[in-house]
Design a protein around this motif. Structure first.
Motif, short mmCIF file in Angstrom:
data_model
loop_
_atom_site.label_atom_id
_atom_site.label_comp_id
_atom_site.label_asym_id
_atom_site.label_seq_id
_atom_site.Cartn_x
_atom_site.Cartn_y
_atom_site.Cartn_z
N ALA A 48 0.77 -1.17 0.15
CA ALA A 48 0.15 0.01 0.06
C ALA A 48 0.83 1.36 -0.03
CB ALA A 48 -0.97 -0.08 1.12
N ALA A 49 1.93 1.09 0.70
CA ALA A 49 2.85 2.45 0.73
C ALA A 49 3.60 2.75 -0.62
CB ALA A 49 3.76 2.18 1.82
N ALA A 50 3.87 1.64 -0.91
CA ALA A 50 4.58 1.61 -2.61
C ALA A 50 3.59 2.12 -3.60
CB ALA A 50 5.09 0.12 -2.95
N LEU A 51 2.10 1.59 -3.58
CA LEU A 51 1.45 2.19 -4.45
C LEU A 51 0.90 3.80 -4.19
CD1 LEU A 51 -0.50 1.51 -6.57
CD2 LEU A 51 -2.16 0.54 -5.18
N SER A 52 0.87 3.86 -2.93
CA SER A 52 0.57 5.12 -2.53
C SER A 52 1.58 6.33 -3.22
CB SER A 52 0.34 5.44 -0.99
OG SER A 52 0.38 6.65 -0.71
N VAL A 53 2.77 5.80 -2.79
CA VAL A 53 3.90 6.77 -3.33
C VAL A 53 4.01 6.96 -4.73
CG1 VAL A 53 6.53 6.96 -3.31
CG2 VAL A 53 5.60 6.40 -1.30
N ILE A 55 1.42 6.82 -6.89
CA ILE A 55 0.37 7.64 -7.20
C ILE A 55 0.53 8.94 -6.79
CG2 ILE A 55 -1.96 7.96 -7.05
CD1 ILE A 55 -2.43 4.76 -6.82
N LYS A 56 1.09 9.13 -5.69
CA LYS A 56 1.01 10.65 -5.31
C LYS A 56 2.21 11.22 -6.31
CE LYS A 56 -0.38 10.10 -0.80
NZ LYS A 56 -0.01 10.24 0.70
N ARG A 57 3.54 10.45 -6.74
CA ARG A 57 4.62 10.97 -7.54
C ARG A 57 3.99 11.41 -8.73
NH1 ARG A 57 8.66 6.94 -7.09
NH2 ARG A 57 9.08 8.02 -4.95
N SER A 68 -7.41 6.26 -15.29
CA SER A 68 -7.18 5.39 -16.61
C SER A 68 -5.70 5.02 -16.41
CB SER A 68 -7.41 6.21 -17.95
OG SER A 68 -6.37 7.47 -17.69
N THR A 69 -4.76 5.69 -15.63
CA THR A 69 -3.57 5.34 -15.45
C THR A 69 -3.47 4.53 -14.17
OG1 THR A 69 -3.10 7.32 -14.34
CG2 THR A 69 -2.69 7.06 -16.58
N TYR A 70 -4.37 3.88 -13.70
CA TYR A 70 -4.38 3.17 -12.08
C TYR A 70 -3.43 2.07 -12.29
CZ TYR A 70 -5.40 0.64 -7.87
OH TYR A 70 -5.43 0.31 -6.60
N LEU A 75 1.57 -1.37 -11.74
CA LEU A 75 2.78 -1.96 -12.27
C LEU A 75 4.20 -1.25 -11.91
CD1 LEU A 75 3.79 -4.19 -13.81
CD2 LEU A 75 3.64 -2.85 -15.90
N THR A 76 4.13 0.29 -11.82
CA THR A 76 5.33 0.86 -11.37
C THR A 76 5.78 0.44 -10.06
OG1 THR A 76 4.78 2.72 -13.06
CG2 THR A 76 6.43 3.05 -11.21
N ALA A 77 4.57 0.56 -9.22
CA ALA A 77 4.81 0.19 -7.88
C ALA A 77 5.27 -1.20 -7.52
CB ALA A 77 3.63 0.46 -7.04
N ILE A 78 4.94 -2.10 -8.32
CA ILE A 78 5.37 -3.68 -8.06
C ILE A 78 6.80 -3.62 -8.36
CG2 ILE A 78 4.33 -4.68 -10.04
CD1 ILE A 78 4.49 -6.22 -6.41
#
Length: 121
Positions: A48-53, A55-57, A68-70, A75-78
């Motif tokens: 959750a922290a990785a995905l949050s960072v 998306i915020k970035r 549309s870019t979720y 994928l970037t977070a993983i």
């Protein structure tokens, strides 16, 4: 995980509540994340922290923020998480992205993209 992600960008869901994917790769990224979690490679809190960072970035950089870019963020977070954890190197991830891109360009329209279609394989 869904509760944590929902605060930033909720997972698109259908009328039945199941995740909705616009493209097969989105479902694959979702499944890959769950498989890595089930193997104990990271916690839900870390995910959750990785995905949050991520998306915020993206939002700070002007992301359209319309959902549309979720899964691009997913994928970037993983990728970042597996790199940070030493599961895969940045070079290995870059090589896999290149192989996928070559395979996509070598795959006839309407056919599934397979890494076996990479002409450099």
């Amino acid at each position: 995980m869904a509760r944590a992600a929902a605060e930033i960008a909720p997972i698109p869901r259908g009328d039945d509540g199941a995740p909705v994917f616009r493209e097969p790769w989105e479902a694959q990224a979702f499944a890959m994340t769950l498989a890595l979690y089930e193997r104990g490679l990271f916690t839900w809190t870390e995910w959750a922290a990785a995905l949050s960072v991520t998306i915020k970035r993206a939002q700070a950089a002007g992301d359209c923020d319309d959902g549309s870019t979720y899964y691009q963020h997913w994928l970037t977070a993983i990728e970042q998480l597996v790199s940070d954890k030493g599961i895969a190197t940045e070079q290995a991830l870059a090589e896999r992205r290149g192989a996928w891109d070559r395979a996509a360009h070598a795959t006839p329209h309407g056919q599934p993209i397979l890494l076996e279609n990479d002409p450099l394989r």
